[in-house]
Structures are given as structure tokens and as C-alpha cells.
Scaffold this motif. Structure first.
Motif, PDB file in Angstrom:
ATOM      1  N   LEU A  69      20.509  39.065  48.541  1.00  0.00           N
ATOM      2  CA  LEU A  69      21.570  39.933  48.055  1.00  0.00           C
ATOM      3  C   LEU A  69      22.347  40.487  49.242  1.00  0.00           C
ATOM      4  CD1 LEU A  69      22.831  41.483  45.639  1.00  0.00           C
ATOM      5  CD2 LEU A  69      21.185  43.302  46.126  1.00  0.00           C
ATOM      6  N   VAL A  70      23.670  40.313  49.238  1.00  0.00           N
ATOM      7  CA  VAL A  70      24.499  40.832  50.328  1.00  0.00           C
ATOM      8  C   VAL A  70      25.507  41.870  49.849  1.00  0.00           C
ATOM      9  CG1 VAL A  70      24.228  38.813  51.811  1.00  0.00           C
ATOM     10  CG2 VAL A  70      26.138  38.898  50.208  1.00  0.00           C
ATOM     11  N   GLY A  71      25.615  42.052  48.528  1.00  0.00           N
ATOM     12  CA  GLY A  71      26.550  43.050  48.051  1.00  0.00           C
ATOM     13  C   GLY A  71      26.615  43.128  46.543  1.00  0.00           C
ATOM     14  N   LEU A  72      27.366  44.112  46.089  1.00  0.00           N
ATOM     15  CA  LEU A  72      27.609  44.348  44.670  1.00  0.00           C
ATOM     16  C   LEU A  72      29.117  44.409  44.488  1.00  0.00           C
ATOM     17  CD1 LEU A  72      26.431  45.075  41.876  1.00  0.00           C
ATOM     18  CD2 LEU A  72      26.582  47.460  42.571  1.00  0.00           C
ATOM     19  N   LEU A  73      29.645  43.633  43.576  1.00  0.00           N
ATOM     20  CA  LEU A  73      31.083  43.555  43.358  1.00  0.00           C
ATOM     21  C   LEU A  73      31.414  44.091  41.968  1.00  0.00           C
ATOM     22  CD1 LEU A  73      33.767  42.511  44.577  1.00  0.00           C
ATOM     23  CD2 LEU A  73      33.294  40.352  43.418  1.00  0.00           C
ATOM     24  N   PRO A  74      31.912  45.336  41.889  1.00  0.00           N
ATOM     25  CA  PRO A  74      32.293  45.892  40.584  1.00  0.00           C
ATOM     26  C   PRO A  74      33.714  45.490  40.199  1.00  0.00           C
ATOM     27  CG  PRO A  74      32.454  47.575  42.266  1.00  0.00           C
ATOM     28  CD  PRO A  74      31.960  46.330  42.943  1.00  0.00           C
ATOM     29  N   THR A  75      33.980  45.423  38.911  1.00  0.00           N
ATOM     30  CA  THR A  75      35.314  45.074  38.419  1.00  0.00           C
ATOM     31  C   THR A  75      36.380  45.970  39.035  1.00  0.00           C
ATOM     32  OG1 THR A  75      34.335  44.401  36.316  1.00  0.00           O
ATOM     33  CG2 THR A  75      36.709  44.757  36.338  1.00  0.00           C
ATOM     34  N   ALA A  76      36.124  47.270  39.093  1.00  0.00           N
ATOM     35  CA  ALA A  76      37.115  48.206  39.636  1.00  0.00           C
ATOM     36  C   ALA A  76      37.462  47.857  41.080  1.00  0.00           C
ATOM     37  CB  ALA A  76      36.595  49.639  39.547  1.00  0.00           C
ATOM     38  N   GLY A  77      36.483  47.449  41.857  1.00  0.00           N
ATOM     39  CA  GLY A  77      36.729  47.075  43.245  1.00  0.00           C
ATOM     40  C   GLY A  77      37.594  45.833  43.360  1.00  0.00           C
ATOM     41  N   VAL A  78      37.350  44.864  42.503  1.00  0.00           N
ATOM     42  CA  VAL A  78      38.147  43.636  42.508  1.00  0.00           C
ATOM     43  C   VAL A  78      39.585  43.949  42.121  1.00  0.00           C
ATOM     44  CG1 VAL A  78      38.469  41.382  41.405  1.00  0.00           C
ATOM     45  CG2 VAL A  78      36.175  42.160  42.005  1.00  0.00           C
ATOM     46  N   MET A  79      39.763  44.727  41.067  1.00  0.00           N
ATOM     47  CA  MET A  79      41.111  45.062  40.607  1.00  0.00           C
ATOM     48  C   MET A  79      41.871  45.867  41.661  1.00  0.00           C
ATOM     49  SD  MET A  79      41.150  43.394  37.901  1.00  0.00           S
ATOM     50  CE  MET A  79      42.756  43.845  37.287  1.00  0.00           C
ATOM     51  N   ARG A  80      41.198  46.779  42.333  1.00  0.00           N
ATOM     52  CA  ARG A  80      41.820  47.572  43.392  1.00  0.00           C
ATOM     53  C   ARG A  80      42.304  46.660  44.523  1.00  0.00           C
ATOM     54  NH1 ARG A  80      38.264  51.324  43.403  1.00  0.00           N
ATOM     55  NH2 ARG A  80      36.809  50.257  44.778  1.00  0.00           N
ATOM     56  N   ARG A  81      41.469  45.712  44.906  1.00  0.00           N
ATOM     57  CA  ARG A  81      41.818  44.781  45.988  1.00  0.00           C
ATOM     58  C   ARG A  81      43.009  43.907  45.603  1.00  0.00           C
ATOM     59  NH1 ARG A  81      40.525  43.267  51.370  1.00  0.00           N
ATOM     60  NH2 ARG A  81      41.427  41.210  51.536  1.00  0.00           N
ATOM     61  N   LEU A  82      43.035  43.430  44.365  1.00  0.00           N
ATOM     62  CA  LEU A  82      44.159  42.603  43.925  1.00  0.00           C
ATOM     63  C   LEU A  82      45.453  43.400  43.866  1.00  0.00           C
ATOM     64  CD1 LEU A  82      42.484  40.407  41.173  1.00  0.00           C
ATOM     65  CD2 LEU A  82      43.261  39.692  43.435  1.00  0.00           C
ATOM     66  N   ARG A  83      45.384  44.652  43.410  1.00  0.00           N
ATOM     67  CA  ARG A  83      46.588  45.505  43.393  1.00  0.00           C
ATOM     68  C   ARG A  83      47.100  45.727  44.805  1.00  0.00           C
ATOM     69  NH1 ARG A  83      44.081  48.170  39.209  1.00  0.00           N
ATOM     70  NH2 ARG A  83      43.165  49.723  40.564  1.00  0.00           N
ATOM     71  N   MET A  84      46.167  45.984  45.744  1.00  0.00           N
ATOM     72  CA  MET A  84      46.547  46.204  47.127  1.00  0.00           C
ATOM     73  C   MET A  84      47.218  44.952  47.691  1.00  0.00           C
ATOM     74  SD  MET A  84      44.192  47.203  50.468  1.00  0.00           S
ATOM     75  CE  MET A  84      43.013  47.994  49.421  1.00  0.00           C
ATOM     76  N   ARG A  85      46.674  43.789  47.392  1.00  0.00           N
ATOM     77  CA  ARG A  85      47.251  42.529  47.864  1.00  0.00           C
ATOM     78  C   ARG A  85      48.659  42.355  47.327  1.00  0.00           C
ATOM     79  NH1 ARG A  85      44.102  37.125  46.508  1.00  0.00           N
ATOM     80  NH2 ARG A  85      42.626  38.009  47.971  1.00  0.00           N
ATOM     81  N   GLU A  86      48.869  42.646  46.035  1.00  0.00           N
ATOM     82  CA  GLU A  86      50.187  42.534  45.437  1.00  0.00           C
ATOM     83  C   GLU A  86      51.179  43.494  46.075  1.00  0.00           C
ATOM     84  OE1 GLU A  86      49.597  43.126  41.275  1.00  0.00           O
ATOM     85  OE2 GLU A  86      48.670  41.159  40.988  1.00  0.00           O
ATOM     86  N   GLU A  87      50.739  44.716  46.336  1.00  0.00           N
ATOM     87  CA  GLU A  87      51.619  45.703  46.963  1.00  0.00           C
ATOM     88  C   GLU A  87      52.013  45.270  48.372  1.00  0.00           C
ATOM     89  OE1 GLU A  87      49.663  49.491  46.732  1.00  0.00           O
ATOM     90  OE2 GLU A  87      49.688  49.465  44.543  1.00  0.00           O
ATOM     91  N   LEU A  88      51.061  44.755  49.126  1.00  0.00           N
ATOM     92  CA  LEU A  88      51.340  44.295  50.478  1.00  0.00           C
ATOM     93  C   LEU A  88      52.274  43.090  50.471  1.00  0.00           C
ATOM     94  CD1 LEU A  88      47.859  44.710  52.187  1.00  0.00           C
ATOM     95  CD2 LEU A  88      49.895  46.107  52.537  1.00  0.00           C
ATOM     96  N   GLU A  89      52.092  42.184  49.536  1.00  0.00           N
ATOM     97  CA  GLU A  89      52.981  41.035  49.434  1.00  0.00           C
ATOM     98  C   GLU A  89      54.386  41.459  49.065  1.00  0.00           C
ATOM     99  OE1 GLU A  89      51.156  38.178  46.819  1.00  0.00           O
ATOM    100  OE2 GLU A  89      49.635  37.651  48.323  1.00  0.00           O
TER     101      GLU A  89
END
Length: 93
Positions: A69-89
Motif C-alpha cells: 500500500l502506497v496511498g489512499l485516493l479519495p474521490t474528492a482528491g481526484v476531483m480537486r486535482r482535475l479542477r486544478m488542472r483545468e484551471e491551470l490549462e
């Protein structure tokens, strides 16, 4: 991944047990075995993770690499990262 030796235990799993069972059941006895739907590799793309979460109705994935086990990936974390990527783009000229 070799998932047989790993399991997942949530509060819901514990609450499904009767009070008597809670007193006598070990963590290993109460945990659910991991399935492919519960885990993802660290190099998987975020859209793949979202699809996996949606398909299984699972709000989080365990990130496993080389059998550990190297980590835990919650839905909220994924959605936050995708929003950040969209904003940066959106800031690109």
C-alpha cells in the motif's frame, strides 16, 4: 496485484457485526478481502481512477505498488486535482 493477503475494514463493516461478534472478532476476521475494483496503480491516469470509482460505487481507492500500500485516493482528491488542472490549462496563452 496479489490482493489475497490484504483487506479493507470500514466502520460500516464493524457496525454490521452484532455487539457480541464485535467483542470476539479480530480485525482480520471482519475485514473484506481486496478486489481489483478497490485498488489502482500509482501511475494510472486520473480519469481511469474516476471511472473505477464510479463503476464500483467506491468513494476511494487503495493505491498499491509492488504488493504494498502506497496511498489512499479519495474521490474528492481526484476531483480537486482535475479542477486544478483545468484551471491551470485555462491560464495558458
Amino acid at each position: 496485484l496479489m490482493l489475497g493477503e490484504f483487506g479493507r475494514l470500514s466502520l460500516k463493516d464493524v457496525l454490521r457485526l452484532s455487539p457480541e461478534e464485535r467483542e470476539s472478532t479480530s480485525v482480520q476476521g471482519a475485514m473484506r478481502p481486496l478486489t481489483d475494483e478497490m485498488v489502482i496503480e500509482p501511475d494510472a491516469a486520473l480519469p481511469v481512477a474516476i471511472g473505477k470509482m464510479a463503476q464500483a460505487g467506491n468513494p476511494r481507492l487503495l493505491v498499491m505498488h509492488d504488493g504494498g500500500l502506497v496511498g489512499l485516493l479519495p474521490t474528492a482528491g481526484v476531483m480537486r486535482r482535475l479542477r486544478m488542472r483545468e484551471e491551470l490549462e485555462g491560464l495558458k496563452p
